[in-house]
Motif scaffolding. Structure first.
Motif, PDB file in Angstrom:
ATOM      1  N   LYS A 642     -36.267 -18.477  40.973  1.00 38.71           N
ATOM      2  CA  LYS A 642     -37.631 -18.332  41.477  1.00 38.71           C
ATOM      3  C   LYS A 642     -37.969 -19.550  42.328  1.00 38.71           C
ATOM      4  O   LYS A 642     -37.930 -20.687  41.851  1.00 38.71           O
ATOM      5  CB  LYS A 642     -38.619 -18.207  40.314  1.00 38.71           C
ATOM      6  CG  LYS A 642     -40.057 -17.969  40.754  1.00 38.71           C
ATOM      7  CD  LYS A 642     -40.972 -17.742  39.556  1.00 38.71           C
ATOM      8  CE  LYS A 642     -42.388 -17.425  40.004  1.00 38.71           C
ATOM      9  NZ  LYS A 642     -43.297 -17.187  38.853  1.00 38.71           N
ATOM     10  N   PRO A 653     -41.928 -18.540  34.228  1.00 41.09           N
ATOM     11  CA  PRO A 653     -41.014 -17.440  34.564  1.00 41.09           C
ATOM     12  C   PRO A 653     -41.810 -16.152  34.758  1.00 41.09           C
ATOM     13  O   PRO A 653     -42.872 -15.959  34.158  1.00 41.09           O
ATOM     14  CB  PRO A 653     -40.091 -17.340  33.348  1.00 41.09           C
ATOM     15  CG  PRO A 653     -40.298 -18.598  32.581  1.00 41.09           C
ATOM     16  CD  PRO A 653     -41.684 -19.061  32.879  1.00 41.09           C
ATOM     17  N   LEU A 662     -35.384 -11.128  35.685  1.00 38.15           N
ATOM     18  CA  LEU A 662     -36.063 -12.355  35.260  1.00 38.15           C
ATOM     19  C   LEU A 662     -35.984 -13.386  36.380  1.00 38.15           C
ATOM     20  O   LEU A 662     -34.896 -13.786  36.799  1.00 38.15           O
ATOM     21  CB  LEU A 662     -35.424 -12.912  33.988  1.00 38.15           C
ATOM     22  CG  LEU A 662     -35.945 -14.275  33.505  1.00 38.15           C
ATOM     23  CD1 LEU A 662     -37.434 -14.205  33.178  1.00 38.15           C
ATOM     24  CD2 LEU A 662     -35.153 -14.752  32.291  1.00 38.15           C
ATOM     25  N   LYS A 663     -37.155 -13.808  36.856  1.00 40.31           N
ATOM     26  CA  LYS A 663     -37.232 -14.839  37.899  1.00 40.31           C
ATOM     27  C   LYS A 663     -37.484 -16.174  37.212  1.00 40.31           C
ATOM     28  O   LYS A 663     -38.558 -16.405  36.655  1.00 40.31           O
ATOM     29  CB  LYS A 663     -38.360 -14.519  38.879  1.00 40.31           C
ATOM     30  CG  LYS A 663     -38.228 -13.155  39.543  1.00 40.31           C
ATOM     31  CD  LYS A 663     -39.450 -12.850  40.399  1.00 40.31           C
ATOM     32  CE  LYS A 663     -39.395 -11.445  40.977  1.00 40.31           C
ATOM     33  NZ  LYS A 663     -40.611 -11.138  41.782  1.00 40.31           N
ATOM     34  N   LEU A 664     -36.480 -17.039  37.258  1.00 38.73           N
ATOM     35  CA  LEU A 664     -36.502 -18.280  36.486  1.00 38.73           C
ATOM     36  C   LEU A 664     -36.544 -19.490  37.414  1.00 38.73           C
ATOM     37  O   LEU A 664     -35.620 -19.698  38.208  1.00 38.73           O
ATOM     38  CB  LEU A 664     -35.256 -18.352  35.597  1.00 38.73           C
ATOM     39  CG  LEU A 664     -35.156 -19.545  34.655  1.00 38.73           C
ATOM     40  CD1 LEU A 664     -36.200 -19.435  33.547  1.00 38.73           C
ATOM     41  CD2 LEU A 664     -33.753 -19.627  34.056  1.00 38.73           C
ATOM     42  N   LEU A 677     -40.835 -20.925  28.817  1.00 37.44           N
ATOM     43  CA  LEU A 677     -40.357 -19.584  28.476  1.00 37.44           C
ATOM     44  C   LEU A 677     -41.069 -19.052  27.239  1.00 37.44           C
ATOM     45  O   LEU A 677     -41.492 -17.883  27.209  1.00 37.44           O
ATOM     46  CB  LEU A 677     -38.844 -19.609  28.259  1.00 37.44           C
ATOM     47  CG  LEU A 677     -38.166 -18.258  28.006  1.00 37.44           C
ATOM     48  CD1 LEU A 677     -38.357 -17.330  29.197  1.00 37.44           C
ATOM     49  CD2 LEU A 677     -36.675 -18.441  27.713  1.00 37.44           C
TER      50      LEU A 677
END
Length: 691
Positions: A642, A653, A662-664, A677
């Motif tokens: 991300k 996130p 999942l955009k981390l 998280l």
């Protein structure tokens, strides 16, 4: 190894059959004559004995002088006849181009091979008391049944299959047989301590009965698009999986279940997806693309989840097209919101104020049920709350009307979730799954959902059995110590109401009385009946009626209780570190060796059970993985980088649940990533907006 096994079975088959015959005799209740013939199981969804129906066949059909099996389709009958009559099977083109002549004549009634008054030669050898104690309805019905098969009943193949079926059935009811055997030993004073009645059984794993070659053969047949689209699977597939489903692996039976329950269109779509994911399959072996059913959209309100579910079922319970959910005043739609909807519905059904499950007690004087918002705590799974039959309590009709509607809706939701491939978060008990599979419950099933009540009833029954044996012994001066753990039954101060449910009077038509040693057997019988039979039968029937609105519940009979739980609720176990690497995709700035990825995998591996559930629901919309675990998650769980406008440690996130995406952000430390998280999976649920 196979040759040795065949030789062993062949040499010992007479002994096995004699052993099973003795067990069958032991399953007959005292005073009951054993049936002279077995009853043919006629509940197969593909092939049933024509003579099991009330109306016998009037005509018999023949092709080339050979009788046609009238439980098959014409295509299946032609194909079976050609295979049996020719050394080489014709190509499919020749099969369709030929002309077939069918003749018919009046069918003759089969001679009745049963003779009245036939006696079982081994019956005098049986101890009738022990026969009663070893009686289980499931095992007895299994021994009385016949395999749905064209195999000659006198052949070793039939005997071997029947033997395997009996052994698998023995393995599944080992706890009941051993419990009754312990009670019998206590009754005969061979053991004296009630604590010794308790048994701990380690059954043989179910996969030990799976035949890998048969499983692969079934998989090959289901990969044939012509056979799938025309319903022309070979007869042995339908018959063997109906009679001995344990011979096939769970995944193969899941595919067969979807084919038989939902029709070839969905099966072909799944087959197309499977082949597309396997590049090694040549294009000429791939089936033509099956037209997918148009998806139905349905708008729901988060404030009225059950009401929305009821409206959705009113519209789409009879529609095979998958239903996708979108929430009012939210932008999210597709797979993620739909999975979350089924999760929310699951939690609503566990509301203690609905009076559906055991443990929910309401005052007899209350005119209206109080609304509660806490979920039922059920460590051993949900089991229906008993309600007095109308003959015992005419005042509960209005109350049951509402509860019956809830169980009806629950049945619809479970069936629709199975049809659309959704996962529910409903922890049903093993005993409730047995009821769904049309299995009868008895006293030995109660400990599986209420250990304290079940243990007490088993011990009471052991005392009753000991008293019977003492009185029937005829020994002059024989006495019986009528004490339950050093306490007289009268001193327990038990009345004829259902334990835990003072409103449920067991003998409403009689004068109130207390439990003593003379009526203890009656008390145990009434409590067991109220707990697993008459007290819950209307709820179970309402559930089945709702289920059958979507598709016939009979299709589930090829699964065990544990397998049905996997099918409905997904996998209970989560993942190992290696599984995370094998089944997670890394993209758009991340690779498997990226430091943020390593930190993430370590963090979710360190999560406890509840945090793992929360993480799954945050990413996918459901707190449990589908059957097959991470490998079956579709689309694959994908981790991407991300891009943040400012410092990465500030951002949270975000996810795209429809794509399991999942955009981390690339956090500076593992501790900062865990903090963000945990905050996201805890606070970032309950709505779908753009991220």
């Amino acid at each position: 190894m196979d040759c040795l096994l065949k030789k062993f079975i062949k040499n010992n088959l007479p002994h096995f059959c004699k052993f099973l015959f003795l067990l069958y005799q032991a399953s007959v209740e005292p005073g009951e004559e054993s049936p002279s013939t077995r009853v043919v199981g006629s509940d197969s969804c593909f092939s049933a004995s024509p003579h099991s129906r009330d109306d016998s066949l009037k005509l018999a059909f023949y092709m080339d002088g050979q009788p046609l099996n009238q439980t098959l389709t014409l295509y299946q009958a032609f194909l079976q006849q050609k295979i049996a009559s020719e050394l080489e099977t014709n190509s499919s083109a020749n099969l369709w181009s030929q002309v077939y002549t069918i003749t018919y004549k009046v069918a003759t009634e089969p001679e009745d091979e049963n003779r009245e008054g036939s006696q079982d030669p081994l019956r005098p050898l049986l101890d009738k008391t022990e026969a009663h104690l070893l009686y289980t309805s499931y095992f007895r019905s299994m021994l009385e049944s016949e395999l749905v098969s064209d195999v000659d009943k006198s052949s070793p193949t039939y005997a071997t299959l029947f033997l395997l079926k009996c052994l698998e059935g023995l393995n599944r009811c080992t706890f009941q047989l051993m419990s009754r055997a312990r009670m019998h030993r206590f009754a005969k004073s061979l053991i004296h301590n009630l604590d010794d009645i308790k048994v701990i059984v380690l059954s043989v794993p179910q996969n030990e009965f799976v035949n890998s070659k048969l499983t692969e053969k079934l998989e090959q047949q289901m990969r044939d698009p012509l056979a799938v689209s025309t319903g022309g699977l070979p007869l042995w597939c339908n018959q063997l999986i109906d009679s001995c489903p344990f011979l096939f692996g769970f995944e193969a039976r899941c595919k067969y279940f979807r084919l038989s329950a939902f029709g070839p269109q969905k099966a072909l779509a799944q087959l197309q997806q499977h082949n597309n994911n396997n590049p090694g399959i040549s294009r000429d072996r791939r089936p033509l693309a099956a037209g997918s059913s148009p998806r139905k959209k349905f708008l729901v309100s988060r404030d009225q989840i059950l009401e929305s579910a009821a409206r959705m079922m009113d519209l789409y319970s009879n529609v095979r097209a998958p239903v996708e959910v979108e929430y009012s005043e939210e932008v999210g739609t597709g797979l993620g919101p739909t999975l979350e909807f089924y999760t929310l519905v699951s939690h609503e059904f566990q509301n203690s104020g609905l009076a559906m499950w055991r443990g929910e007690h309401f005052s007899c004087m209350a005119k209206e049920m109080q609304t509660q918002h806490s979920e039922v705590v059920s460590p051993l799974g949900l089991f229906p709350c008993p309600m007095p039959p109308p003959m015992l309590d005419a005042s509960n009709g209005v109350k049951f009307c509402e509860i019956g509607k809830r169980f009806f809706l629950l049945g619809q939701i479970v069936a629709k979730a199975l049809q659309d491939g959704r996962v529910l978060d409903l922890p049903f008990s093993k005993a409730f799954y047995k009821l769904i599979l049309h299995q009868e419950l008895n006293i030995c099933d109660i400990p599986s959902f209420d250990p304290e009540l079940g243990r007490t009833l088993l011990e009471f029954q052991a005392l009753v059995n000991r008293k019977k044996i003492v009185l029937e012994s005829g020994v002059i001066g024989a006495s019986f110590d009528a004490c339950f753990r050093d306490t007289k039954i009268e001193d327990l101060c038990l009345d004829f109401t259902l334990p835990g449910y003072p409103c449920y009077v067991l003998n409403a038509n009689e004068d109130p009385k207390m439990v003593n040693m003379d009526n203890l057997e009656e008390y145990v019988t009434l409590v067991v009946d109220a707990t697993v039979r008459s007290g819950i039968c209307r709820q179970v029937e309402a559930f089945k009626s709702g289920f059958n609105q979507v598709f016939p519940i009979e299709h589930l009979k090829i699964f065990t209780e544990e397998e049905l739980e996997r099918l409905v609720c997904g996998e209970r176990d989560f993942w190992s570190f290696n599984e995370l690497f094998d089944h997670i995709k890394f993209d758009h700035g991340y690779t498997a060796s990226s430091p943020p990825v390593i930190n993430l995998l370590e963090i979710i591996q360190e999560f406890d059970y509840e945090k793992r559930r929360a993480f799954l629901q945050f990413v996918t919309g459901a707190p449990r993985l589908p059957p097959g675990g991470l490998a079956s998650l579709n689309p694959k769980l994908t981790i991407v980088r991300k891009h943040c406008s400012a410092s990465a440690d500030v951002d949270l996130p975000s996810v795209m649940t429809c794509a399991n995406y999942l955009k981390l952000p690339p956090y500076s430390t593992k501790e900062k990533m865990k903090e963000k998280l945990v905050y996201a999976i805890t606070e970032g649920q309950g709505s779908f907006h753009l991220s």
